[in-house]
Motif scaffolding. Structure first.
Motif, PDB file in Angstrom:
ATOM      1  N   THR A  87       1.164  -1.182  -0.143  1.00 40.67           N
ATOM      2  CA  THR A  87      -0.013   0.104  -0.336  1.00 40.67           C
ATOM      3  C   THR A  87       0.996   1.403   0.028  1.00 40.67           C
ATOM      4  OG1 THR A  87      -0.211  -0.390   2.453  1.00 40.67           O
ATOM      5  CG2 THR A  87      -1.620  -1.766   1.399  1.00 40.67           C
ATOM      6  N   TRP A  88       0.407   2.106   0.046  1.00 36.15           N
ATOM      7  CA  TRP A  88       0.809   3.559  -0.176  1.00 36.15           C
ATOM      8  C   TRP A  88       1.764   3.643   0.977  1.00 36.15           C
ATOM      9  CZ3 TRP A  88       3.123   5.363  -3.844  1.00 36.15           C
ATOM     10  CH2 TRP A  88       2.367   5.358  -5.514  1.00 36.15           C
ATOM     11  N   PRO A  89       1.005   3.809   2.785  1.00 35.61           N
ATOM     12  CA  PRO A  89       1.936   3.508   3.481  1.00 35.61           C
ATOM     13  C   PRO A  89       2.975   2.669   3.889  1.00 35.61           C
ATOM     14  CG  PRO A  89      -0.282   4.064   4.036  1.00 35.61           C
ATOM     15  CD  PRO A  89       0.160   3.563   2.541  1.00 35.61           C
ATOM     16  N   THR A  90       2.752   1.633   3.105  1.00 35.30           N
ATOM     17  CA  THR A  90       4.194   0.160   3.149  1.00 35.30           C
ATOM     18  C   THR A  90       4.875   1.291   2.383  1.00 35.30           C
ATOM     19  OG1 THR A  90       1.987  -0.499   3.841  1.00 35.30           O
ATOM     20  CG2 THR A  90       4.332  -1.512   2.698  1.00 35.30           C
ATOM     21  N   ALA A  91       4.679   1.159   1.036  1.00 40.17           N
ATOM     22  CA  ALA A  91       5.854   2.248   0.267  1.00 40.17           C
ATOM     23  C   ALA A  91       6.303   2.968   0.753  1.00 40.17           C
ATOM     24  CB  ALA A  91       5.633   1.964  -1.123  1.00 40.17           C
ATOM     25  N   ALA A  92       5.945   4.200   1.191  1.00 39.62           N
ATOM     26  CA  ALA A  92       6.412   5.024   2.114  1.00 39.62           C
ATOM     27  C   ALA A  92       7.574   4.846   3.362  1.00 39.62           C
ATOM     28  CB  ALA A  92       5.299   6.703   2.377  1.00 39.62           C
ATOM     29  N   PHE A  93       6.529   3.901   4.346  1.00 41.72           N
ATOM     30  CA  PHE A  93       7.962   3.541   4.832  1.00 41.72           C
ATOM     31  C   PHE A  93       9.142   3.234   4.321  1.00 41.72           C
ATOM     32  CE2 PHE A  93       8.974  -0.653   7.772  1.00 41.72           C
ATOM     33  CZ  PHE A  93       9.934   0.528   8.804  1.00 41.72           C
ATOM     34  N   PHE A  94       9.184   2.236   3.728  1.00 40.99           N
ATOM     35  CA  PHE A  94      10.322   1.482   3.006  1.00 40.99           C
ATOM     36  C   PHE A  94      11.216   3.325   2.393  1.00 40.99           C
ATOM     37  CE2 PHE A  94       8.536  -2.193   3.906  1.00 40.99           C
ATOM     38  CZ  PHE A  94       9.540  -2.523   4.321  1.00 40.99           C
ATOM     39  N   ILE A  95      10.265   3.867   1.592  1.00 40.81           N
ATOM     40  CA  ILE A  95      11.334   5.139   1.233  1.00 40.81           C
ATOM     41  C   ILE A  95      12.264   5.853   1.976  1.00 40.81           C
ATOM     42  CG2 ILE A  95      10.802   7.149   0.126  1.00 40.81           C
ATOM     43  CD1 ILE A  95       8.603   5.391  -1.808  1.00 40.81           C
ATOM     44  N   VAL A  96      10.892   6.209   3.582  1.00 42.03           N
ATOM     45  CA  VAL A  96      11.810   6.991   4.596  1.00 42.03           C
ATOM     46  C   VAL A  96      13.028   6.431   4.631  1.00 42.03           C
ATOM     47  CG1 VAL A  96      11.045   8.064   6.596  1.00 42.03           C
ATOM     48  CG2 VAL A  96       9.416   8.111   5.157  1.00 42.03           C
ATOM     49  N   ILE A  97      12.626   5.127   5.606  1.00 39.75           N
ATOM     50  CA  ILE A  97      14.033   4.498   6.201  1.00 39.75           C
ATOM     51  C   ILE A  97      15.126   4.377   5.052  1.00 39.75           C
ATOM     52  CG2 ILE A  97      14.889   1.934   6.966  1.00 39.75           C
ATOM     53  CD1 ILE A  97      12.433   3.257   8.824  1.00 39.75           C
ATOM     54  N   ALA A  98      14.874   4.254   3.692  1.00 36.21           N
ATOM     55  CA  ALA A  98      16.168   4.585   2.448  1.00 36.21           C
ATOM     56  C   ALA A  98      16.422   5.515   2.705  1.00 36.21           C
ATOM     57  CB  ALA A  98      16.004   3.902   1.400  1.00 36.21           C
ATOM     58  N   LEU A  99      15.501   6.953   2.338  1.00 37.02           N
ATOM     59  CA  LEU A  99      16.396   7.970   2.067  1.00 37.02           C
ATOM     60  C   LEU A  99      16.857   8.986   3.512  1.00 37.02           C
ATOM     61  CD1 LEU A  99      13.120   9.760   0.771  1.00 37.02           C
ATOM     62  CD2 LEU A  99      15.275   9.545   0.156  1.00 37.02           C
ATOM     63  N   MET A 100      16.512   7.756   4.531  1.00 39.38           N
ATOM     64  CA  MET A 100      17.021   7.857   5.913  1.00 39.38           C
ATOM     65  C   MET A 100      18.743   7.787   6.143  1.00 39.38           C
ATOM     66  SD  MET A 100      14.621   8.530   9.430  1.00 39.38           S
ATOM     67  CE  MET A 100      13.839   6.549   9.399  1.00 39.38           C
ATOM     68  N   LEU A 101      18.981   6.404   5.977  1.00 40.15           N
ATOM     69  CA  LEU A 101      19.752   6.047   5.461  1.00 40.15           C
ATOM     70  C   LEU A 101      20.738   6.321   4.674  1.00 40.15           C
ATOM     71  CD1 LEU A 101      19.474   2.075   5.550  1.00 40.15           C
ATOM     72  CD2 LEU A 101      20.259   3.223   7.198  1.00 40.15           C
ATOM     73  N   PHE A 102      19.994   6.544   3.358  1.00 41.65           N
ATOM     74  CA  PHE A 102      20.889   7.725   2.621  1.00 41.65           C
ATOM     75  C   PHE A 102      21.573   9.071   2.573  1.00 41.65           C
ATOM     76  CE2 PHE A 102      21.534  10.684  -0.654  1.00 41.65           C
ATOM     77  CZ  PHE A 102      22.081  10.160  -1.926  1.00 41.65           C
ATOM     78  N   GLY A 103      20.378   9.776   3.341  1.00 47.46           N
ATOM     79  CA  GLY A 103      21.457  11.082   4.776  1.00 47.46           C
ATOM     80  C   GLY A 103      22.119  11.183   5.039  1.00 47.46           C
ATOM     81  N   MET A 104      22.228   9.574   5.954  1.00 50.09           N
ATOM     82  CA  MET A 104      22.856   9.613   7.055  1.00 50.09           C
ATOM     83  C   MET A 104      24.444   9.292   6.572  1.00 50.09           C
ATOM     84  SD  MET A 104      22.415  10.413  10.415  1.00 50.09           S
ATOM     85  CE  MET A 104      23.093   9.159  11.369  1.00 50.09           C
ATOM     86  N   GLY A 105      24.476   8.910   5.076  1.00 47.69           N
ATOM     87  CA  GLY A 105      26.027   8.187   4.598  1.00 47.69           C
ATOM     88  C   GLY A 105      26.372   9.450   3.970  1.00 47.69           C
ATOM     89  N   VAL A 106      25.179  10.080   3.249  1.00 46.91           N
ATOM     90  CA  VAL A 106      25.528  11.693   3.286  1.00 46.91           C
ATOM     91  C   VAL A 106      26.576  12.558   4.165  1.00 46.91           C
ATOM     92  CG1 VAL A 106      25.054  13.799   1.389  1.00 46.91           C
ATOM     93  CG2 VAL A 106      24.319  11.973   0.708  1.00 46.91           C
ATOM     94  N   TRP A 107      25.613  12.270   5.471  1.00 52.62           N
ATOM     95  CA  TRP A 107      26.172  12.791   5.853  1.00 52.62           C
ATOM     96  C   TRP A 107      27.873  12.627   6.589  1.00 52.62           C
ATOM     97  CZ3 TRP A 107      22.705  13.422  11.697  1.00 52.62           C
ATOM     98  CH2 TRP A 107      23.716  15.247  12.721  1.00 52.62           C
ATOM     99  N   GLU A 108      27.589  11.888   6.733  1.00 52.09           N
ATOM    100  CA  GLU A 108      28.957  10.411   7.317  1.00 52.09           C
ATOM    101  C   GLU A 108      30.346  10.533   6.216  1.00 52.09           C
ATOM    102  OE1 GLU A 108      31.769   8.753   9.493  1.00 52.09           O
ATOM    103  OE2 GLU A 108      29.639   9.392  10.303  1.00 52.09           O
ATOM    104  N   TYR A 109      29.302  10.803   4.599  1.00 52.61           N
ATOM    105  CA  TYR A 109      30.838  11.269   4.067  1.00 52.61           C
ATOM    106  C   TYR A 109      31.228  13.203   4.623  1.00 52.61           C
ATOM    107  CZ  TYR A 109      32.963  12.454  -0.768  1.00 52.61           C
ATOM    108  OH  TYR A 109      34.198  12.326  -1.603  1.00 52.61           O
ATOM    109  N   ALA A 110      30.558  13.988   4.414  1.00 48.56           N
ATOM    110  CA  ALA A 110      30.518  14.835   4.246  1.00 48.56           C
ATOM    111  C   ALA A 110      31.331  15.370   6.128  1.00 48.56           C
ATOM    112  CB  ALA A 110      29.272  16.217   4.709  1.00 48.56           C
ATOM    113  N   SER A 111      31.174  14.730   6.956  1.00 43.68           N
ATOM    114  CA  SER A 111      31.051  14.896   8.038  1.00 43.68           C
ATOM    115  C   SER A 111      32.273  13.646   8.864  1.00 43.68           C
ATOM    116  CB  SER A 111      30.575  15.871   8.827  1.00 43.68           C
ATOM    117  OG  SER A 111      31.346  16.249  10.183  1.00 43.68           O
TER     118      SER A 111
END
Length: 95
Positions: free
Chosen positions: A11-35
């Motif tokens: 469903t859309w909520p299920t897809a949004a859940f996994f997309i948000v988790i993936a974006l958080m992991l990607f964001g943490m990776g970018v943050w770790e690369y930058a700092s």
């Protein structure tokens, strides 16, 4: 190769859940690369944590908050989501 995802309720909520988790992991990776390093610190739990540790604790705690909400209150999870966001802010600030 046939990928059949019919076993899961996509469903859309299920897809949004996994997309948000993936974006958080990607964001943490970018943050770790930058700092690199993430300034490990000792918080209220009295052990050293990094940003990744605090993200993991936030996600794990949020899962337990949602499960407890489902078991004790019911399927309306908006308040559980709000409580989880407050919990995550507290973990990143004080742990």
């Amino acid at each position: 190769m046939n990928l059949d995802f019919s076993w899961m309720a996509w469903t859309w909520p299920t897809a949004a859940f996994f997309i948000v988790i993936a974006l958080m992991l990607f964001g943490m990776g970018v943050w770790e690369y930058a700092s690199p390093g993430g300034n490990p610190r000792v918080g209220v739990l009295r052990f050293e944590t990094t940003r990744g540790d605090r993200l993991f604790l936030s996600l794990l705690g949020s899962a337990f908050i949602h499960l407890a909400w489902l078991g004790l209150v019911g399927p309306n999870l908006w308040w559980a989501l709000a409580l989880s966001v407050v919990y995550a802010v507290g973990v990143f600030r004080y742990v």
